[in-house]
Design an enzyme around this catalytic site. Sequence first.
Site, PDB file in Angstrom:
ATOM      1  N   CYS A  14     -28.208 115.727  63.056  1.00 39.48           N
ATOM      2  CA  CYS A  14     -28.337 115.651  61.695  1.00 39.48           C
ATOM      3  C   CYS A  14     -27.859 113.984  61.166  1.00 39.48           C
ATOM      4  O   CYS A  14     -27.364 113.893  59.957  1.00 39.48           O
ATOM      5  CB  CYS A  14     -27.287 116.642  60.911  1.00 39.48           C
ATOM      6  SG  CYS A  14     -27.799 118.270  61.137  1.00 39.48           S
ATOM      7  N   PHE A  74     -31.270 120.886  65.776  1.00 44.62           N
ATOM      8  CA  PHE A  74     -31.482 121.652  66.801  1.00 44.62           C
ATOM      9  C   PHE A  74     -31.684 123.292  66.561  1.00 44.62           C
ATOM     10  O   PHE A  74     -30.891 123.833  65.500  1.00 44.62           O
ATOM     11  CB  PHE A  74     -30.441 121.664  68.028  1.00 44.62           C
ATOM     12  CG  PHE A  74     -30.420 122.688  68.966  1.00 44.62           C
ATOM     13  CD1 PHE A  74     -31.407 122.478  70.108  1.00 44.62           C
ATOM     14  CD2 PHE A  74     -29.322 123.675  69.063  1.00 44.62           C
ATOM     15  CE1 PHE A  74     -31.281 123.648  71.101  1.00 44.62           C
ATOM     16  CE2 PHE A  74     -29.341 124.641  70.041  1.00 44.62           C
ATOM     17  CZ  PHE A  74     -30.205 124.695  70.890  1.00 44.62           C
ATOM     18  N   GLY A  82     -34.247 126.364  55.702  1.00 47.41           N
ATOM     19  CA  GLY A  82     -33.003 127.282  55.184  1.00 47.41           C
ATOM     20  C   GLY A  82     -31.617 126.553  55.879  1.00 47.41           C
ATOM     21  O   GLY A  82     -31.517 125.573  55.861  1.00 47.41           O
TER      22      GLY A  82
END
Length: 232
Positions: A189, A91, A171
């Site tokens: 995740c 998110f 990143g």
Amino acid sequence: MKQVKLTYLNKGNISYEDALAFQQEVRKIIIELKQLKIDTSANNLLILCEHQPILTFGSSAKESELFIPRGKLSDVGLDHLDIRRGGAITFHGEGQLVGYPILDLENFKTDVRWYIKSIAEVIIQTLNDYGLESYYDEEFPGVWLKDHATAKKKKICAVGVHLSRWVTNHGFAFNINNSLEYYNYFVPCGITQEDRTVTTLQNELNRTIDMEEVKEKILFHFSEVFNTKLIT
């Protein structure tokens, strides 16, 4: 390791697609310089920004980890996009600090694990400035806090990268003041363990956090960890 120049760009609130296109263009330029055997030590870049609410689907994302159909995500205020990075569903949204280092790792160290752990170390040191002890978890990549009262592990920063010819993009996504409501629509995740959850810096400190202050701390620790000379 010699000190490498690092240009910092504060992109403010920018759409995810625009930020991705910008990263890809910068990376393309660096790769072209490398192919021409031109020194790239002055071309490394760090972008800090925020995005409107969006779910990004990495290479290991599964549709089963989404709790509502993709076509219904807009109904709850979420955009979505498949992207080329490691990891599952992540998110991004307002109040979350997103960092995109675009680095030629041949100027640093050509080691993906070192690179990911170094990004995590920047976040760990920043959290330490706020009195919070955190750690990097290799099994569940990202930066985590441990709640000693409940024994729960709380993810506060996701890390996902992509490399081409040792030049990085994507990143980290550091939860600062963002709402956790959107996490109800997917498995963050890909983590399903009951003893793991997500949190924000605001939740941990019980106050709204100054985003510009966090950026300053990130820049300081990034320069230290990666041994860079910051250019703004």
